[in-house]
Design a protein around this motif. Structure first.
Motif, PDB file in Angstrom:
ATOM      1  N   ASP A 678      86.620   9.591   6.023  1.00 49.51           N
ATOM      2  CA  ASP A 678      85.965   9.138   7.247  1.00 49.51           C
ATOM      3  C   ASP A 678      86.021   7.617   7.286  1.00 49.51           C
ATOM      4  OD1 ASP A 678      84.397   8.508   9.408  1.00 49.51           O
ATOM      5  OD2 ASP A 678      82.800   9.927   8.914  1.00 49.51           O
ATOM      6  N   PRO A 679      86.997   7.017   7.985  1.00 46.32           N
ATOM      7  CA  PRO A 679      87.151   5.560   8.008  1.00 46.32           C
ATOM      8  C   PRO A 679      85.924   4.823   8.539  1.00 46.32           C
ATOM      9  CG  PRO A 679      89.127   6.641   8.873  1.00 46.32           C
ATOM     10  CD  PRO A 679      88.089   7.711   8.728  1.00 46.32           C
ATOM     11  N   SER A 680      85.039   5.493   9.250  1.00 44.37           N
ATOM     12  CA  SER A 680      83.866   4.812   9.793  1.00 44.37           C
ATOM     13  C   SER A 680      82.793   4.568   8.738  1.00 44.37           C
ATOM     14  CB  SER A 680      83.265   5.637  10.939  1.00 44.37           C
ATOM     15  OG  SER A 680      82.759   6.883  10.454  1.00 44.37           O
ATOM     16  N   LEU A 681      82.899   5.256   7.606  1.00 45.89           N
ATOM     17  CA  LEU A 681      81.926   5.092   6.528  1.00 45.89           C
ATOM     18  C   LEU A 681      82.411   4.059   5.517  1.00 45.89           C
ATOM     19  CD1 LEU A 681      80.935   8.820   5.841  1.00 45.89           C
ATOM     20  CD2 LEU A 681      79.652   7.118   7.161  1.00 45.89           C
ATOM     21  N   PRO A 682      81.490   3.327   4.891  1.00 47.30           N
ATOM     22  CA  PRO A 682      81.908   2.335   3.891  1.00 47.30           C
ATOM     23  C   PRO A 682      82.290   2.997   2.568  1.00 47.30           C
ATOM     24  CG  PRO A 682      79.531   2.378   4.019  1.00 47.30           C
ATOM     25  CD  PRO A 682      80.018   3.311   5.102  1.00 47.30           C
ATOM     26  N   LEU A 683      83.138   2.316   1.843  1.00 46.02           N
ATOM     27  CA  LEU A 683      83.440   2.745   0.478  1.00 46.02           C
ATOM     28  C   LEU A 683      82.221   2.516  -0.400  1.00 46.02           C
ATOM     29  CD1 LEU A 683      86.954   1.083   0.193  1.00 46.02           C
ATOM     30  CD2 LEU A 683      86.539   3.548   0.165  1.00 46.02           C
ATOM     31  N   THR A 684      82.022   3.383  -1.370  1.00 44.01           N
ATOM     32  CA  THR A 684      80.907   3.209  -2.310  1.00 44.01           C
ATOM     33  C   THR A 684      81.444   3.140  -3.736  1.00 44.01           C
ATOM     34  OG1 THR A 684      80.555   5.603  -2.505  1.00 44.01           O
ATOM     35  CG2 THR A 684      79.298   4.440  -0.817  1.00 44.01           C
ATOM     36  N   PHE A 685      80.598   2.600  -4.617  1.00 43.87           N
ATOM     37  CA  PHE A 685      81.024   2.323  -5.989  1.00 43.87           C
ATOM     38  C   PHE A 685      79.974   2.813  -6.972  1.00 43.87           C
ATOM     39  CE2 PHE A 685      83.110  -0.502  -3.145  1.00 43.87           C
ATOM     40  CZ  PHE A 685      84.392  -0.619  -3.630  1.00 43.87           C
ATOM     41  N   PRO A 686      80.376   3.019  -8.225  1.00 37.66           N
ATOM     42  CA  PRO A 686      79.403   3.484  -9.221  1.00 37.66           C
ATOM     43  C   PRO A 686      78.202   2.546  -9.273  1.00 37.66           C
ATOM     44  CG  PRO A 686      81.620   3.554 -10.127  1.00 37.66           C
ATOM     45  CD  PRO A 686      81.721   2.857  -8.817  1.00 37.66           C
ATOM     46  N   SER A 687      77.009   3.136  -9.306  1.00 38.05           N
ATOM     47  CA  SER A 687      75.794   2.324  -9.357  1.00 38.05           C
ATOM     48  C   SER A 687      75.594   1.803 -10.767  1.00 38.05           C
ATOM     49  CB  SER A 687      74.578   3.140  -8.930  1.00 38.05           C
ATOM     50  OG  SER A 687      74.393   4.231  -9.813  1.00 38.05           O
ATOM     51  N   ARG A 688      74.886   0.679 -10.844  1.00 39.84           N
ATOM     52  CA  ARG A 688      74.585   0.097 -12.152  1.00 39.84           C
ATOM     53  C   ARG A 688      73.075   0.070 -12.295  1.00 39.84           C
ATOM     54  NH1 ARG A 688      76.603  -5.733 -12.881  1.00 39.84           N
ATOM     55  NH2 ARG A 688      74.824  -6.187 -11.557  1.00 39.84           N
ATOM     56  N   THR A 689      72.589   0.841 -13.219  1.00 44.01           N
ATOM     57  CA  THR A 689      71.144   0.934 -13.420  1.00 44.01           C
ATOM     58  C   THR A 689      70.776   0.399 -14.780  1.00 44.01           C
ATOM     59  OG1 THR A 689      71.378   3.183 -14.259  1.00 44.01           O
ATOM     60  CG2 THR A 689      70.946   2.936 -11.903  1.00 44.01           C
ATOM     61  N   SER A 690      69.530   0.010 -14.889  1.00 39.04           N
ATOM     62  CA  SER A 690      69.046  -0.485 -16.181  1.00 39.04           C
ATOM     63  C   SER A 690      69.028   0.648 -17.180  1.00 39.04           C
ATOM     64  CB  SER A 690      67.639  -1.089 -16.019  1.00 39.04           C
ATOM     65  OG  SER A 690      67.101  -1.409 -17.263  1.00 39.04           O
ATOM     66  N   SER A 691      69.194   0.306 -18.426  1.00 40.80           N
ATOM     67  CA  SER A 691      69.204   1.311 -19.474  1.00 40.80           C
ATOM     68  C   SER A 691      67.881   2.025 -19.582  1.00 40.80           C
ATOM     69  CB  SER A 691      69.573   0.665 -20.810  1.00 40.80           C
ATOM     70  OG  SER A 691      68.685  -0.361 -21.114  1.00 40.80           O
ATOM     71  N   ASN A 692      66.804   1.354 -19.301  1.00 32.25           N
ATOM     72  CA  ASN A 692      65.472   1.958 -19.333  1.00 32.25           C
ATOM     73  C   ASN A 692      64.544   1.148 -18.448  1.00 32.25           C
ATOM     74  OD1 ASN A 692      63.085   3.296 -19.891  1.00 32.25           O
ATOM     75  ND2 ASN A 692      63.475   3.408 -22.091  1.00 32.25           N
ATOM     76  N   PRO A 693      64.642   1.312 -17.094  1.00 35.33           N
ATOM     77  CA  PRO A 693      63.915   0.447 -16.194  1.00 35.33           C
ATOM     78  C   PRO A 693      62.411   0.539 -16.343  1.00 35.33           C
ATOM     79  CG  PRO A 693      64.976   2.274 -15.019  1.00 35.33           C
ATOM     80  CD  PRO A 693      65.477   2.309 -16.387  1.00 35.33           C
ATOM     81  N   SER A 694      61.898   1.726 -16.587  1.00 34.61           N
ATOM     82  CA  SER A 694      60.448   1.865 -16.701  1.00 34.61           C
ATOM     83  C   SER A 694      59.913   1.119 -17.909  1.00 34.61           C
ATOM     84  CB  SER A 694      60.070   3.348 -16.780  1.00 34.61           C
ATOM     85  OG  SER A 694      60.683   3.936 -17.920  1.00 34.61           O
ATOM     86  N   GLN A 695      60.658   1.187 -19.005  1.00 37.69           N
ATOM     87  CA  GLN A 695      60.221   0.520 -20.228  1.00 37.69           C
ATOM     88  C   GLN A 695      60.241  -0.990 -20.056  1.00 37.69           C
ATOM     89  OE1 GLN A 695      62.493   1.558 -23.670  1.00 37.69           O
ATOM     90  NE2 GLN A 695      61.467   0.104 -24.988  1.00 37.69           N
ATOM     91  N   HIS A 696      61.289  -1.496 -19.406  1.00 44.77           N
ATOM     92  CA  HIS A 696      61.376  -2.934 -19.211  1.00 44.77           C
ATOM     93  C   HIS A 696      60.337  -3.420 -18.220  1.00 44.77           C
ATOM     94  CE1 HIS A 696      64.898  -3.702 -21.622  1.00 44.77           C
ATOM     95  NE2 HIS A 696      65.501  -2.661 -21.071  1.00 44.77           N
ATOM     96  N   ALA A 697      60.052  -2.607 -17.219  1.00 45.60           N
ATOM     97  CA  ALA A 697      59.097  -3.018 -16.211  1.00 45.60           C
ATOM     98  C   ALA A 697      57.704  -3.158 -16.775  1.00 45.60           C
ATOM     99  CB  ALA A 697      59.100  -2.016 -15.050  1.00 45.60           C
ATOM    100  N   LYS A 698      57.378  -2.338 -17.784  1.00 46.06           N
ATOM    101  CA  LYS A 698      56.047  -2.364 -18.357  1.00 46.06           C
ATOM    102  C   LYS A 698      55.840  -3.528 -19.318  1.00 46.06           C
ATOM    103  CE  LYS A 698      55.438   2.663 -18.029  1.00 46.06           C
ATOM    104  NZ  LYS A 698      55.302   3.912 -18.794  1.00 46.06           N
ATOM    105  N   LYS A 699      56.920  -4.148 -19.761  1.00 45.08           N
ATOM    106  CA  LYS A 699      56.791  -5.219 -20.745  1.00 45.08           C
ATOM    107  C   LYS A 699      56.243  -6.477 -20.091  1.00 45.08           C
ATOM    108  CE  LYS A 699      60.172  -4.128 -24.316  1.00 45.08           C
ATOM    109  NZ  LYS A 699      61.331  -4.643 -25.042  1.00 45.08           N
TER     110      LYS A 699
END
Length: 982
Positions: A678-699
């Protein structure tokens, strides 16, 4: 002197490199006696005062059976070490001044015998205009540094007024202002951040100055080799400390600000006197510093203790300080040199650069030995213009064996500098000693310029209003009155940067709105990376291979070129040209499509697509090493119309690295691609997430401090390891020939395609990341190949250079976004590199290949929180400004040539793409221009990971190398899928 015991203490590392073929350094201490020397005291002085100071004074350097240098106790004969010269009798004071100066010039050059303890005492019994007699202590730097030797000397001196009382020294008060003491942790953060960046900048500058950049040749720097073997002249200036303190109080600065300002101003006055143009030359002062965290001298007994805070020996480092130029403003207002000195000293005081340099010398010693460190120090001294050092002397007058000491001064020898300036305070006098290259420096004129500088600055200061009415260009002055505050004892500050080892991306939108700018004339300057990537040393290209599912005809290609590719960026229709001022710029030219669109013809084959594989491989090998013409835009598009096993047709985009890096290339390429579904939709790419966002957020901030500290030291270590390429090459192995000029030799391109689902299965099974799996597999495959070709090379020292993107973004942006003026650091080359040691193939790793994945996880986790990649970027920018693109190109060339493999990666889209309605079946890339024999690039596309191996043809067996890579992945996959593997 009977019953001497052997001393088998090892010679310290610094003791060894101060006594080498390259560097043989001495510290000279001069005691001016107020009364004639009593020679009846000589035996007492020798046996009961001097020798007991330290066992090294009765020891020599010897090599033991294991080849280690040690201090060996020997019998010491007074006549071998106490020198009493004979001058003509009944001379005038001026007559003896001349004989004294000639004698000093002679002993400054002479080396002591290696088979005797490394010291001498010269007794001058003849009066001069300064003293009734002299004791000159000549002590080899291998025995200790200035602090140790002066501390030892002071241990055998007494107060002249009351020998029962200890000598005292000027107090050094903390430099912290009362207001800063009230600041909490968060209030100190800006200062910590500033200190961090200044320290990194100073460290990078020192490395460049030590190894690459020389000061200009001026009236104070000849640039000749072997200056250390030529005669030197010693001259002295005495300033009243009371007068210096008056200037200090009047201006609201420190004593060090005044002294440094006077010296720098005097140096520039002399340079202008000899050569008017030299007053604005690039000249540097090398300040020698002690790294001990102490406030004053300790006794020799305390120095010799194992747990001493101020241990005996050499504990020195250095800092490069630019000598301010003599501008018109500073001629009319010499106090500008005081303000500038104040700014420099304030910055250096809060820097930890001195410790980074000491650490770098220690690392070089371990890697290359003491001769190499001596060469490093020698080059550091030679590349600078003047060496400065200072020591603090006692407040009270002293006596040595009942001989009142009228004056005290010191100097150092052994370096190739033309001027060495040493400062020491004694009672109420500051003594500045200038060792100058005889016949090159006019010592009388130099001394006059120093005196004139002090006179002019003193007069200007006295004409100033009180300091409360003076607007000082820097912050509140310190309360320190010590001469030693030029030696800033510093505390490393913690600051955290992050870069991400993997590059992952958000969506990219196709945008042709830049067409409005297409016909504007482009005259933007060529970026620094653009210049050093297109130099005589490096000519680098990025090749993008687009495998098409259907054929592309020539008419479609011309339309693609004119309507899609050229509008991406004005650089695609520009060449590099030098303007009237010599600045390289992008100059718009007319583009002839036939000159850039290449459509090769292969022999027609009626058989399957495998028949064209050979022709395709040969064609790619040829274009990988060809340079594009400099009088045309630096790109080509090659259309391979013939089918291969992977594609019905292949488009090869050949883009010069001067135009931009891999991120730019992919952003530009993806800007003219569409989603196939579907040319009207943008290309998407693998997401990059934190290794452990909840743990880092609590620090909390304080919980993150240990991690920040670890990140800091890891970054410094990584930075130092990266600098090794200037000195140390990897071993020659089956993947590194060590040959020169391999970048112009033929290369072979081969590909491996891996399932991302299989990689994710390993990732989930082992609890690691995709990058851990890929990196572990590549390093394992490399070692398997090395073992296959040469069994012994499985444990060789080999390094991978990982090319990294330094943009602080999470995905590609459209070309329109990259080119916005307010968007910084997107379009162009924003890359740096890190060096990662390739794990050795031990027996345990042969039986358990997952060790390579665990090692990769450890390495990547460490690198993820490191800021050394930014430090390398800063260092390259600094070198570019100072030495130009050719020198930076040479640095990068050596980095790649001294390593074994270069690795880079780019993430592609998750959806199938189409180019002008032509479906794309595959996507991969490679880079050329470097001297490495193996270059590995990694790119994902949809559900596959493409690993491209560019190998030196005729040296690397590409089929076997590819097989070992595939075998490595197979072994790791099988090991990971076994039960109980976690």
């Amino acid at each position: 002197m009977d019953n001497l015991e052997d001393v088998t203490e090892p010679v310290s590392p610094s003791g060894r490199y101060f006594n080498t073929q390259v560097l043989c350094a001495y510290v000279f201490g001069f005691l001016e006696s107020q009364v004639p020397i009593d020679f009846s005291q000589a035996k007492y002085l020798f046996e009961d005062v001097f020798l007991p100071i330290n066992p090294r004074f009765s020891s020599i350097m010897v090599r033991d059976e294991g080849g280690e240098m040690k201090w060996k106790k020997v019998e010491v004969k007074a006549e071998d070490h106490i020198k009493i010269p004979t001058f003509p009798e009944n001379g005038t004071l001026e007559f003896y001044d001349e004989y004294f100066d000639e004698y000093v010039s002679k002993i400054l050059m002479e080396r002591t015998a290696e088979d005797k303890p490394l010291w001498e005492i010269h007794v001058i019994k003849y009066p001069t205009s300064n003293a009734a007699g002299y004791l000159i202590f000549k002590l080899h730097h291998a025995l200790g540094d200035g602090y140790s030797l002066v501390g030892a000397l002071l241990s055998c001196l007494q107060r002249a007024d009351d020998p029962s009382l200890p000598l005292s020294f000027p107090a050094r008060k903390p430099s912290t202002s009362p207001s800063s003491q009230k600041l909490g942790f968060f209030g100190l953060v800006p200062s910590i951040v500033s200190s961090f960046f200044h320290s990194i900048s100073d460290f990078g500058w020192s490395i460049v100055k030590s190894s690459i950049i020389e000061d200009d040749e001026t009236p104070i720097r000849s640039g000749d080799d072997g200056v250390q073997f030529l005669p030197s002249v010693l001259s002295n200036i005495s300033f009243s400390l009371d007068q210096i303190k008056t200037i200090k109080s009047k201006l609201g600065v420190t004593i060090n600000d005044v002294i440094t300002g006077v010296i720098f101003y005097g140096i520039r006055l002399y340079m202008q006197e000899i050569n008017d143009n030299a007053r604005t030359s690039n000249s540097t002062g090398l300040v020698m510093l002690s790294t001990r965290n102490i406030g004053s001298y300790q006794s020799v007994q305390d120095m010799m203790k194992v747990d001493s805070k101020s241990p005996w020996g050499n504990h020195i480092s250095f800092l490069h300080v630019p000598i301010p130029k003599l501008s018109q403003a500073s001629i009319f207002n010499p106090l500008e040199f005081i303000w500038k000195a104040r700014e420099i000293i304030k910055r250096k005081r809060n820097s930890f650069t001195v410790f980074l340099i000491e650490w770098l010398l220690d690392m070089e010693l371990k890697l290359r030995g003491h001769e190499a460190v001596a060469k490093h120090i020698y080059d550091t001294l030679r590349n600078s213009s003047v060496v400065l050092s200072n020591l603090i002397g006692p407040v009270e007058p002293m006596a040595l064996a009942n001989h009142p000491v009228k004056g005290l001064y010191f100097t150092m020898t052994g370096g190739p500098e033309s001027i060495n300036i040493a400062m020491i305070s004694y009672t109420r006098i500051l003594r500045i000693t200038m060792k100058t290259h005889k016949g090159f420096i006019d010592e009388k004129k130099f001394k006059f310029c120093m005196l004139r500088a002090f006179e002019v600055i003193s007069k200007a200061a006295m004409e100033m209003p009180n300091k409360s009415k003076v607007v000082i260009p820097t912050a509140t002055p310190t309360a320190s009155t010590s001469v030693t505050s030029l030696h800033p004892f510093v505390h490393p500050k913690i600051f955290k940067f992050k870069y991400h080892f993997q590059v992952s991306f958000f969506s990219v939108h196709r945008d042709k709105s830049i067409m409005a700018q297409f016909y504007e004339e482009v005259e933007e300057p060529v970026s620094p990376p653009g210049q050093y990537f297109n130099s005589s040393m490096i000519c680098s290209y990025v090749f993008g291979f687009v495998e098409m599912a259907v054929p592309v005809d020539d008419l479609d290609a011309v339309t693609l070129l004119k309507d899609v590719f050229l509008p991406i960026n004005p650089r695609f229709s520009s060449i590099m040209a030098r303007d009237q001022k010599g600045i390289m710029r992008w100059k718009r030219v007319e583009v002839n499509p036939e000159e850039h669109l290449k459509v090769p013809k292969f022999p027609e084959c009626n058989s399957s697509s495998e028949s064209y594989e050979h022709y395709f491989g040969d064609y790619v090998t040829r274009i990988l090493t060809e340079r594009t013409p400099q009088n045309k835009p630096l790109w080509e598009i090659h259309i391979i119309k013939y089918p291969t096993t992977n594609a019905a047709c292949t488009l090869i985009f050949k883009l010069h690295h001067a135009i931009g890096d891999g991120y730019y290339f992919m952003g530009a390429l993806l800007s003219c691609l569409q989603r196939n579904d579907d040319p009207s939709l943008p290309l998407t790419f693998p997401s990059r997430t934190s290794s452990n966002p909840s743990q880092h957020a609590k620090k909390s901030l304080f919980n993150k401090i240990p991690s920040a500290i670890s990140s800091f030291f890891s970054s410094i270590s990584d930075f130092g390891s990266s600098l090794k390429t200037r000195m140390i090459e990897d071993d020659k192995t089956p993947i590194r020939s060590g040959y020169e000029g391999t970048e112009s030799q033929p290369f072979t391109l081969s590909n491996i395609t891996l399932s991302l689902d299989h990689i994710k299965a390993i990732k989930s099974k082992l609890g690691v990341t995709i990058n851990d799996v890929i990196t572990g597999m590549i390093f394992y495959g490399i070692r398997l190949y090395m073992q296959e070709i040469d069994y012994m090379s499985k444990t060789s020292d080999s390094t991978g250079v990982v090319m990294l993107n330094t943009r602080n973004i999470r995905g590609y942006q459209s070309v329109q976004e990259m080119q916005k003026p307010e968007v910084k650091h997107l379009w162009g080359n924003k890359i740096s590199f890190l060096q990662i040691p390739i794990p050795k193939l031990s027996q345990s790793r042969i039986s358990n290949p997952l060790d390579f994945v665990w090692n990769a996880q450890k390495q990547i986790k460490k690198k993820r929180n490191s800021f050394s990649v930014y430090m390398m970027g800063i260092l390259l920018d600094l070198e570019m400004k100072l030495r130009g693109p050719e020198c930076v190109a040479k640095t990068i060339y050596k980095t790649l040539g001294n390593s074994s493999v270069v690795i880079s990666n780019i993430f592609g889209p998750l959806e199938h793409m189409a180019l002008a309605d032509h479906p794309i079946s595959g996507l991969y890339f490679t880079m050329t221009g470097g001297p490495e024999n193996v270059n590995i690039t990694i790119m994902s596309y949809v559900k596959e990971l493409r690993i491209t191996l560019r190998t030196l043809k005729g040296f690397v067996y590409e089929q076997k190398f590819k097989f070992c890579m595939e075998k490595a992945f197979e072994n790791i996959y099988q090991a990971a899928m076994e039960p109980n593997k976690n």
